[in-house]
Design an enzyme around this catalytic site. Sequence first.
Site, mmCIF file in Angstrom:
data_model
loop_
_atom_site.group_PDB
_atom_site.id
_atom_site.type_symbol
_atom_site.label_atom_id
_atom_site.label_comp_id
_atom_site.label_asym_id
_atom_site.label_seq_id
_atom_site.Cartn_x
_atom_site.Cartn_y
_atom_site.Cartn_z
ATOM 1 N N LYS A 193 0.837 -1.200 0.000
ATOM 2 C CA LYS A 193 0.000 0.000 0.000
ATOM 3 C C LYS A 193 0.872 1.250 0.000
ATOM 4 C CE LYS A 193 -3.806 -0.984 2.180
ATOM 5 N NZ LYS A 193 -4.477 -1.380 3.429
ATOM 6 N N ARG A 225 -3.653 2.867 8.259
ATOM 7 C CA ARG A 225 -3.854 1.509 7.714
ATOM 8 C C ARG A 225 -2.577 0.700 7.778
ATOM 9 N NH1 ARG A 225 -7.484 2.365 2.374
ATOM 10 N NH2 ARG A 225 -8.391 4.353 2.990
ATOM 11 N N GLY A 231 -6.222 -10.546 8.437
ATOM 12 C CA GLY A 231 -5.815 -10.890 9.790
ATOM 13 C C GLY A 231 -5.060 -9.762 10.460
ATOM 14 N N MET A 244 -4.513 -5.470 11.219
ATOM 15 C CA MET A 244 -5.418 -4.403 11.611
ATOM 16 C C MET A 244 -6.109 -3.771 10.407
ATOM 17 S SD MET A 244 -4.829 -1.000 13.803
ATOM 18 C CE MET A 244 -5.068 0.008 12.358
ATOM 19 N N ARG A 295 -2.899 -1.201 -6.796
ATOM 20 C CA ARG A 295 -2.113 -2.432 -6.686
ATOM 21 C C ARG A 295 -2.404 -3.306 -7.903
ATOM 22 N NH1 ARG A 295 -5.371 -5.075 -1.558
ATOM 23 N NH2 ARG A 295 -7.417 -5.112 -2.529
ATOM 24 N N HIS A 319 -2.456 -43.254 -4.974
ATOM 25 C CA HIS A 319 -2.619 -43.916 -6.265
ATOM 26 C C HIS A 319 -3.718 -43.259 -7.086
ATOM 27 C CE1 HIS A 319 -4.308 -47.089 -8.903
ATOM 28 N NE2 HIS A 319 -3.024 -47.299 -9.158
ATOM 29 N N ARG A 343 4.546 -46.764 -19.734
ATOM 30 C CA ARG A 343 4.601 -47.885 -18.785
ATOM 31 C C ARG A 343 3.959 -49.087 -19.431
ATOM 32 N NH1 ARG A 343 2.929 -43.374 -14.824
ATOM 33 N NH2 ARG A 343 1.725 -43.038 -16.691
ATOM 34 N N ARG A 372 9.273 -48.074 -21.044
ATOM 35 C CA ARG A 372 9.904 -48.663 -19.858
ATOM 36 C C ARG A 372 9.486 -50.115 -19.722
ATOM 37 N NH1 ARG A 372 8.498 -46.394 -13.997
ATOM 38 N NH2 ARG A 372 6.584 -47.539 -14.373
ATOM 39 N N GLU A 431 16.403 -43.640 -10.290
ATOM 40 C CA GLU A 431 15.322 -43.493 -9.317
ATOM 41 C C GLU A 431 15.704 -44.024 -7.948
ATOM 42 O OE1 GLU A 431 11.853 -45.675 -10.677
ATOM 43 O OE2 GLU A 431 13.097 -47.068 -11.796
ATOM 44 N N SER A 454 16.592 -41.102 -17.301
ATOM 45 C CA SER A 454 15.385 -40.375 -16.945
ATOM 46 C C SER A 454 15.205 -40.454 -15.433
ATOM 47 C CB SER A 454 14.197 -40.996 -17.670
ATOM 48 O OG SER A 454 13.026 -40.259 -17.390
ATOM 49 N N GLY A 478 13.440 -40.761 -12.217
ATOM 50 C CA GLY A 478 12.137 -41.137 -11.683
ATOM 51 C C GLY A 478 12.037 -40.439 -10.339
ATOM 52 N N THR A 479 11.575 -39.196 -10.371
ATOM 53 C CA THR A 479 11.684 -38.376 -9.155
ATOM 54 C C THR A 479 10.758 -38.853 -8.046
ATOM 55 O OG1 THR A 479 10.170 -36.780 -10.137
ATOM 56 C CG2 THR A 479 12.525 -36.340 -10.346
ATOM 57 N N ASN A 480 9.686 -39.569 -8.381
ATOM 58 C CA ASN A 480 8.827 -40.090 -7.306
ATOM 59 C C ASN A 480 9.617 -41.077 -6.449
ATOM 60 O OD1 ASN A 480 6.845 -38.679 -8.584
ATOM 61 N ND2 ASN A 480 5.751 -40.468 -9.358
ATOM 62 N N ASP A 481 10.184 -42.076 -7.108
ATOM 63 C CA ASP A 481 10.914 -43.092 -6.354
ATOM 64 C C ASP A 481 12.203 -42.531 -5.779
ATOM 65 O OD1 ASP A 481 8.946 -44.844 -6.808
ATOM 66 O OD2 ASP A 481 10.112 -46.310 -7.930
ATOM 67 N N CYS A 527 10.671 -38.139 -15.389
ATOM 68 C CA CYS A 527 9.316 -38.582 -15.714
ATOM 69 C C CYS A 527 8.484 -38.848 -14.469
ATOM 70 C CB CYS A 527 9.360 -39.817 -16.612
ATOM 71 S SG CYS A 527 10.253 -41.199 -15.908
ATOM 72 N N TYR A 577 15.086 -32.767 -21.092
ATOM 73 C CA TYR A 577 13.629 -32.741 -21.203
ATOM 74 C C TYR A 577 12.963 -33.087 -19.886
ATOM 75 C CZ TYR A 577 13.744 -37.873 -21.469
ATOM 76 O OH TYR A 577 13.938 -39.197 -21.183
#
Lengths: 944, 944
Positions: free
Chosen positions: B54, B124, B133, B135, B378, B500, B608, B664, B810, B829, B831-834, B897, B917
């Site tokens: 502000k 203000r 939250g 004043m 703003r 899942h 897969r 894969r 992975e 590649s 496997g960022t989950n695992d 992936c 990629y």
Amino acid sequence: MPVKTKAKSNSRKAAVKASKNGKSKISNQKSKIKKWVLLSKEGNKDMRDLLGGKGAGLAEMTNAGLPVPPSFTITTEACNWYSAHGNQFPKGMWDQVVEAMKKTERAAGKKFGDAKNPLLVSVRSGAKFSMPGMMDTVLNLGLDDVTMQAVIAQTGNERFAYDAYRRLIQMFGRIVMGIDGKKFDALLDEAKKQRGMQLGKANPEKDTKDTDLTTDDLKEVVAKYKELYKNELGEDFPQDPHKQLDLAIQAVFGSWMGKRAVDYRRLNKIPDNLGTAVNVCTMVFGNMGDDSGTGVAFTRDPSTGEDDLYGEFLINAQGEDVVAGIRTPMKIAEMRERMPEMYHQFREIARKMEKHYREMQDLEFTVEKGKLYMLQTRTGKRTARSAVKIAVDMVEQGLITKKEAVQRIDPMHVVQLLAPRFDDAGKKAATERGDYLASGINASPGAATGMAVFDPDTADEWNKQGKAVILVRYETAPDDVHGMYASKGILTQHGGATSHAAVVARGAGLPCVAGCEEIHVNEAAKKFSVNGREIAQGDYVSIDGTTGQVFAGKIQTINPEFEQETDLQTILGWADEFRRLQVWANGDYPRDAVRARAFGAQGIGLCRTEHMFFETERLPIVRQMILAKSAAERQPFLDQLLPIQRGDFYGILEAMDGLPTVIRLIDPPLHEFLPPFEELLTDVTKLKEQIRYMERENVDFSTQKQELAEKEQMLHAVESMREANPMLGLRGCRLGITMPEITKMQVRAIFEAACQLKKEGKDPRPEVMIPLVGFVTELKNQREILEAEAKQVMADQGIEVEYKFGTMIEIPRAALTADEIAEYAEFCSFGTNDLTQTALGASRDDSERGYLQKYIEMKIIPDNPFQVLDRKGVGQLMELAVKNGRRVNQNLDFGACGEHAGEPQSIAFMHEIGQNYVSCSPFRVPVARLAAAQAALGQVTKDK
Amino acid sequence: MPVKTKAKSNSRKAAVKASKNGKSKISNQKSKIKKWVLLSKEGNKDMRDLLGGKGAGLAEMTNAGLPVPPSFTITTEACNWYSAHGNQFPKGMWDQVVEAMKKTERAAGKKFGDAKNPLLVSVRSGAKFSMPGMMDTVLNLGLDDVTMQAVIAQTGNERFAYDAYRRLIQMFGRIVMGIDGKKFDALLDEAKKQRGMQLGKANPEKDTKDTDLTTDDLKEVVAKYKELYKNELGEDFPQDPHKQLDLAIQAVFGSWMGKRAVDYRRLNKIPDNLGTAVNVCTMVFGNMGDDSGTGVAFTRDPSTGEDDLYGEFLINAQGEDVVAGIRTPMKIAEMRERMPEMYHQFREIARKMEKHYREMQDLEFTVEKGKLYMLQTRTGKRTARSAVKIAVDMVEQGLITKKEAVQRIDPMHVVQLLAPRFDDAGKKAATERGDYLASGINASPGAATGMAVFDPDTADEWNKQGKAVILVRYETAPDDVHGMYASKGILTQHGGATSHAAVVARGAGLPCVAGCEEIHVNEAAKKFSVNGREIAQGDYVSIDGTTGQVFAGKIQTINPEFEQETDLQTILGWADEFRRLQVWANGDYPRDAVRARAFGAQGIGLCRTEHMFFETERLPIVRQMILAKSAAERQPFLDQLLPIQRGDFYGILEAMDGLPTVIRLIDPPLHEFLPPFEELLTDVTKLKEQIRYMERENVDFSTQKQELAEKEQMLHAVESMREANPMLGLRGCRLGITMPEITKMQVRAIFEAACQLKKEGKDPRPEVMIPLVGFVTELKNQREILEAEAKQVMADQGIEVEYKFGTMIEIPRAALTADEIAEYAEFCSFGTNDLTQTALGASRDDSERGYLQKYIEMKIIPDNPFQVLDRKGVGQLMELAVKNGRRVNQNLDFGACGEHAGEPQSIAFMHEIGQNYVSCSPFRVPVARLAAAQAALGQVTKDK
């Protein structure tokens, strides 16, 4: 190591010098052709890579001026070239063989294939490591129809000559040309049978010996052997000694890649690219009369280590007779009486060899007509006990230094030495009785005899009644621990070398045979069966965790006492002088601590608090605590556990008075403390079905309904805690963070116990360890909460206790962020078991039962990574952690408390990366002390 | 950013220059005291850290020469100092406030607290980010009994003055002093009620408005307010305007650490150390007659993006009246007729502001007696649709560059834009009907309506009958996939944002509400209940995966078509010009490939093969294959699967003609293809119990016995494959190594399909990917076996197919040994989950259901690491892998992936470490294209 030709310089000095430089520059002015063949005098003991163990030994003895029959060696490189080039000798090799043979002829004063004064030779394989599966020895090479006549003329012993000839045809035919040996045996047996019948023997098949055969018999045998040879191979036994030699060399080379040799190397992790050398050695004959003989001997007793010649000797015999057991050899001591001069000459040589090699030697020798020849020397294999005594004695005798003594003991020998073992005679007797049952994985060394029991509670009960029990299970689970501790040994049908049973057993120093899939355990029926035989509860069984064998009945055990192993104590004392790495022990109970101190532990590196939770009388409280729905509901049970845990910690801190004691806060997933899901599911399903029928039959089922309600409640509780991958679930500090009241209770118990001890004038040194940290914020959270609690206790008690605060590094992220962790930890302890699981993405139980063994067989991996630390993967993380952690906090201590901390190769790595300590099971402390010293002294090559 | 005092230089230029240097060196010659207070003309728009949004807006407008009432701002640093020092103003701050007030007085031509010409101000809060939250505004500060008389005298409007005074007492009492606002409201209501009764209103409680109150009424209210104030606080309402100001500033500072503000920051991940500024602004009054007014407006339509003023306006009113909704405001367009001059002046200013900020603005203004004042500006919040249109329009209007347009779109807006959504009116109607049922986790965006079904087979069946279905499950498992694909949306009671169900749904672009624990799913009874209401199979439900809401009944959905989103296409086209990272898609079926290409994917990064195995007609063959005891027994089933798999690969390779397609090989643990253990155990237990009873009752149980035998056999098979931690068990290449015949079949299918396509003139580009490699020897083993098979197929077919061979990274060890892997892989590649699961030692399912949410709440971790890549841990491994891999093999391609490949922050990281990629779900391809471009263009700060 390629041998390049540069300048002619066959002198011994040049060769020795070249070898000392690490490169053999033995050269040959004539051409650019590599040197494929070396005379014995051209080599030395350090050329085992090139000449094999046997060749290097012959060379060393030759150059030491010992009486060695003239000989030469074809190098391992020639063998490798041969294998790699479609079984062709490398260019120039054969010429060099012929040339070497000429020189050997000159030295021996005989001529190979000569019709007057023929040279006979032996041809033997000899790799770097002694290795069964390769070509055996061919003796008497050079004999043919012509040279045999010369031998008869020279020796005047026709029988001897024909015997030598028939041996050659037999060995050559079988070993070199691959004719089935049984066919030769059959012909010989036939001759012996005929002779036996003529001699009127009661049982000519059995009682007739080779020596009973006459010269004519042997002439007949030679003729029949030649016929067999021709029938089998379509050609005559070669009458050209050089052709014999050519084929024999090829046979040795070929045997290197033979199936048996390849299999052996696979099993023993020996690389395929070493190759074997071929040793061609002038024959000497121990079977030329009573002034001849042959023998094998160790310079010291390989079993006890006593400093006295130990071996066997046969008069008028060839080496193969000793091995074949045709005649019973005499003890070497008897030689002193029978051939005193030879004995003294041999003893002198033995002493000289031992002094020369500065190691106990395994010697082969032959006496030909009163002249002693040394045929082989190598470092003698020995038992653990002998190894330790010899090392200590040799230091006292000034032969080796303390440092060398420490370097020479295989740390695994220490385990062997301290484990209870079966009395040899007892074991033999049991086998003869037919009491051998099966073999499993030798999961924890030692031997034990006791009554089979099939559940932990009975084990516990019977143990209290003073009975020796062996706990037999399909596999063990954490709530079996009280029963395991109550047993003398553990036998499981299922699970690998690092299964639960194995780990607990090694930790407790109990013998364990795991994964003994030949037996079928029926826990419900309290028995196991194997090959149709049944062992019921209360029947005696004996297990040998060192070998993996299982016997029915009792076998006497011998229990070595560490305190009485004075030679070992001496070695370990020297080891302590050299090592930098401290050796701590893992231990959960005061008894572990006492044992650990006795073995020389310098601290407790891992006191697990959860094993205490499994104890029978505590488990109900623990379960109620777990099932509580809120912190408030949980508190009363924690209040009950507090004094119990305080007692636990009081005990261990008291026992470790003055030494650091690392106490790890609660770690395992909580469902481990609850009844198994499968059991509850079965019970609930069964009850439901029963009630359905009872309802139909109008039977009162109120009891069942009550039971069902209880079981269902528990089932739902367990179900809600079930995890797909508990190893990666709610455990470790994740418990402490989500349920801080549990860890607060534990910290309170630790500090109340420590304060109490301080009041009593003791010196407790608690170190609080937070498990499974992955984010520094976890550590910060726990440290703040727990330090507040600790300070509160100390303030309340008015006592200051020195303590440390640290964490485990057991998941990769912790290792990768050690720089952050270093700001909140005073020490980090690698949990190498879990770190291996996560870094390799391999569940220990699952993979050891599954694909891991296959991986090792396929050489995908060299070792079980749960036994020997994976340096490149897990080790890289550890090294990173030490480096990054110390960069931020120079004084950060690093330890390790996984299985690997008791494994010598892994300990060496931990030394290399600069850890401060390792913490292993108390029984492994002596091993670790030695391994740590060896690591500090640098690696030494060990014989396979 | 500390403001250091150095030399007096209050000029605008100096301030702007200082801020451009990144450090505010605004200085004060008088002393070493820091500058805590800045006049509006001393700031600019880039000083949001110091002045708040502000304050920076006021300053920028002031300096842009816009009509802004004179004002000053107390810095965020003063607030932080105040919080850190026990709620004390920093030294010198108050003096600077008084000084700034004097300058404001001069600019306004009035005097604060003056009895003749008093200056009134608003106070203000204003933090860097707009934040509820804190004043609220206090208006009319400076009024007291004395100055009020001056206002009456000046305005001649007694009622206005008393109304302003009562507003001040009310706001000050409530907001600054914390008196319960309801108590003021009650007094005002009482006055209105009395006035209403006097006016004879039918319902004086409701019908009487503020504006009905007379001057006398307001006098009475002021008196009662003062009484209330004194009763509540024990002191009079402060008659000293400077005391009012002091207290108001303290209240603003204090509100920064108030519970609501802290909670909000926690939820929105705003750091606590930003602090809030305090803006003190000369009051202007929009309620001084019909030539006055007040309004709020956006420079463009925040909902559609149309380039026209959009907002609301009230004549003769104060800003709070607009907000309070006491009077219905008119559309801003109406202002053109009612106050044409003001309208044009405002529109001019709006255009100027937009050109100045080069962004759509959200403006507040007041007209006082025909004079326009700007109170706030703003950046305007807007919908996804509006954001995209505005960005495209502004490029066309020459306001911003293409680069800026690309940088300005929040990638998550793209998801929102493309997801089906409920018609707003329909959603409102459903809520009003009482059809809102519950809220769960908004796991996959989009909205769907359909009939509830409770098992995948029914979903499949009904879908084939043309029915729209919503699959409702307690949680989903891999063998539900065919039913999930057959549904319009998925609703689960259990499981987190990466359960899942959520992962499959996002992959398929299906709306999903997960973890909706308020509902109780009874799969057996085919219904779910929520708050006493039951939804049975076939009943319509509507789920909003963008918000997580669940409704009963149908709601009309609107389905945006990517092809028709021309503005989005334009933006993405520009994005493609800037990005370096290629964007590929994950897809298992030809339909996925078609979709992926439509969204602009440049390849398939993960096909897969196992999803295909789960299909109903194939599963029986797959099960028999798995249960086979040997390779030989397995072969017939593999032979059956070969043509099916060949068909699968033909389809996807055909659809991806000319683009790379990474296939894969089989990855999941085999037991996933078998019936669940728990189900079998229950069945077996039940059957056993039944047989027991039937036996007793002499009933024929041969059928049951047969069934039992079959089930028991399957139970044992499943049991033998059960793993403690399947995530770390026998899966990935471990399957391919121990059962090479399975992967050989897959490779054969791939290459046979590719050869076929080649023959048909197509351009297939298969890339074979080996999962879960940890040791390079695994990769070597698989590469050798599989390349041999591929070569065989190509030789048989007489066709050469270009292909690549690569692996997934992975597990940590693969990342740590990428240098070794680089020798055997052409691409890797992540496997960022695992990799996240193993590097963090955290099972995705278990932790997301369990402690992870708590960790985020406790700020142990900033984000769910399964959604936003953990840079320090997992990222470190990835960076290491790229660096070490490329060192050995410069041409090694790196991709990713996992789930993260579609998440903007993670994509930015993947760009930074030099990946080639990312491969995400087809529906995330547009998001990834944009995120990749933004990564290439560098990070831009975004408003929260």
